[in-house]
Design an enzyme around this catalytic site. Structure first.
Site, PDB file in Angstrom:
ATOM      1  N   GLU A 278      -6.954  -7.854 -13.240  1.00 60.47           N
ATOM      2  CA  GLU A 278      -8.103  -7.154 -12.666  1.00 60.47           C
ATOM      3  C   GLU A 278      -7.703  -6.546 -11.324  1.00 60.47           C
ATOM      4  OE1 GLU A 278     -11.103 -10.140 -12.099  1.00 60.47           O
ATOM      5  OE2 GLU A 278      -9.839 -11.353 -10.793  1.00 60.47           O
TER       6      GLU A 278
ATOM      7  N   ASP B 298     -11.910  -9.402  -1.665  1.00 61.21           N
ATOM      8  CA  ASP B 298     -11.381  -8.215  -2.334  1.00 61.21           C
ATOM      9  C   ASP B 298     -11.108  -7.066  -1.368  1.00 61.21           C
ATOM     10  OD1 ASP B 298     -12.034  -9.741  -4.637  1.00 61.21           O
ATOM     11  OD2 ASP B 298     -14.040  -8.894  -4.646  1.00 61.21           O
TER      12      ASP B 298
END
Length: 522
Positions: free
Chosen positions: A190, A22
């Site tokens: 997301e 991420d």
């Protein structure tokens, strides 16, 4: 490109071939800074630095201990620090990160190398994930975030809430600005990142799942929407599955770039760098395919002008080897839980002493005091010298390849001496915690260990009496297993059986750890 030399020098993807999940990144002046998720591990929130977006150095960890500190004294695999964001505002570097079980936290620093402030909770609650702030032109501030269905019972939607400019509290009512259920084929929307450009609010957000998803961009004239969208990056026919979730960064020459991850299973979420351009008012990422979509490039001219490298040079991974000549482990190491003062002693003399820790079942997955690094995505070897210190039968130490399952090799104290052992975690439903794969008597309490992991993640194990260089294989080989939301890790440990008195626990003395990648020192 503004410099002809760039056309002569190519970088290759992934630029970081290891587990940096991420990623988010920014540029401040001539410097690029990146952070990544760290989950339950401490220290967490790794901070990386680069001058060209290709070669990165791991310079700091922003989070010495994961809050709440008492909660993370145990390894809470898959919890802790999820997808963070990094911004620079009013002379401060700002990290906003989510803990899906506790809320959204903020910490700041004037220098990304540290020190960083103690984190504070901006938004308490379960299931709030993947936050990113935006300070608007009028001084107001907003936060976009996603939702974890496992905690909140809802997912596949993006929410914006106005917050105070100091990121201390919400000052408005949260609103859903994008509902993935209303978009055909969208699932697991997301990881949003919020930007503003040319009067448009932009949300870069992945969808479709970690290993199989794509990158979408949303835009609106109002932060509250309505948003229109376009898919801008997908796998297509490339081997880069799930190319998504990351950061839009500009270079000093005005060119635009996109950093994202690819889930490589046991090797974790590796980082790719894609060129980005603007076409008809939308970003286009990677190699153009049509309809605004792109696919990942395998190689591309460098973002920042650089001289042609000499033989043997080129893009490099962050340093992994550690000679233990500085107090404490190097910045690349992390524990599986918030560390205790007696876990490790390193006085800078070339050794690291780990005190043997006790867990209820002796399972290394429950063992917070495993000192780890990510398993590299390229073939690697790890060598170190270990000396067993401790008289209680069952005290053991060595190198472990850790994930949802694990294998370790090293030394174990027996009632009659010391053995070299190779063991793995037992399968589900087994009566024992570990299965013994190999065990032979050792002629000394100090041995050299060598772990080799190939391009498929299969590990082989060898050892020799310290200093002899007469290597012996331990069989069988073992296929590494990924962890919870992360790749596999390589770690050092010392453990004692349940019930071992403190005075008999002892520990292990480790010499320098040398790592090679594809045969070259790392």
């Amino acid at each position: 490109m503004t410099d002809e030399r760039q056309a002569m020098v190519l970088y290759s993807n992934p630029v970081l071939d290891a587990d940096w999940p991420d990623p988010d990144a920014i540029r401040v002046g001539e410097d690029f800074w990146m952070i990544a998720s760290s989950f339950n591990r401490a220290p967490g929130l790794p901070v990386l630095h680069s001058r060209d977006l290709v070669t990165w150095e791991h310079v700091a960890n922003a989070l010495p201990r994961v809050p709440p500190a008492d909660h993370y004294t145990l390894p809470r695999h898959g919890s802790g620090v999820w997808a963070p964001s990094l911004r620079h505002h009013d002379g401060r570097f700002v990290i906003v990160y989510p803990d899906p079980d506790h809320g959204i936290y903020v910490l700041t620093a004037t220098d990304p190398r540290g020190p960083w402030s103690e984190p504070w909770c901006l938004l308490p609650g379960r299931g709030l994930i993947d936050p990113c702030p935006l300070w608007d032109d009028d001084g107001r501030a907003y936060l976009v975030h996603g939702w974890a269905g496992s905690r909140a019972g809802i997912k596949n939607r993006l929410t914006v809430v106005e917050v105070d400019p100091g990121l201390r509290q919400a000052v408005g009512v949260p609103r859903t600005v994008v509902d993935g259920e209303e978009l055909p084929g969208f699932r697991t929307l997301e990881g949003p990142k919020l930007y503003k450009r040319d009067g448009w609010y932009w949300i870069f957000a992945p969808a479709g799942g970690v290993a199989t998803g794509w990158q979408t961009v949303f835009r609106s004239r109002s932060v509250w929407g309505p948003y229109e969208h376009q898919v801008v990056l997908e796998q297509d026919t490339t081997p880069v599955n799930g190319p998504h979730q990351g950061a839009w960064v500009d270079a000093p020459d005005g060119s635009d770039w996109f950093l994202h991850f690819q889930d490589r299973g046991v090797f974790g979420r590796v980082v790719h760098l894609q060129p980005m351009r603007w076409v008809d008012g939308w970003p286009q990422i990677g190699e153009p395919l049509g309809d605004g979509r792109g696919r990942p490039v395998a190689a591309h001219p460098l973002p920042v002008p650089a001289p042609v490298p000499t033989a043997g040079e080129g893009q490099r991974e962050p340093v992994r080897s550690d000679d233990f000549t500085a107090p404490g482990p190097a910045v690349r190491w992390h524990w599986q839980a918030n560390p205790q003062p007696d876990w490790a002693v390193s006085s800078g003399d070339g050794t690291l002493r780990l005190r043997a820790q006790v867990t209820a079942r002796g399972d290394l997955r429950d063992h917070g005091a495993v000192l780890c690094q990510q398993l590299p995505g390229r073939p690697s070897t790890w060598t170190t010298r270990v000396t067993l210190q401790g008289d209680a039968p069952g005290v053991r130490c060595g190198l472990v390849l850790l994930g949802r399952e694990y294998a370790w090799f090293g030394l174990v104290r027996t009632p009659v001496g010391i053995d070299v052992a190779l063991r793995r975690s037992a399968g589900a439903g087994a009566g024992a915690v570990e299965d013994s794969l190999a065990q032979i008597p050792a002629s000394a309490d100090s041995v050299d260990l060598r772990l080799a992991v190939d391009e498929a993640g299969t590990a082989s194990f060898s050892w020799c009496t310290a200093g002899t260089e007469v290597w012996q294989d331990l069989r069988p080989t073992w296929a590494a297993v990924a962890g919870h939301w992360i790749g596999a890790e390589v770690g050092l440990f010392a453990a004692a059986p349940p019930g071992t008195p403190d005075e008999e626990r002892g520990g292990a003395l480790f010499g320098p750890v040398r790592v090679t990648l594809a045969g070259k020192d790392a």
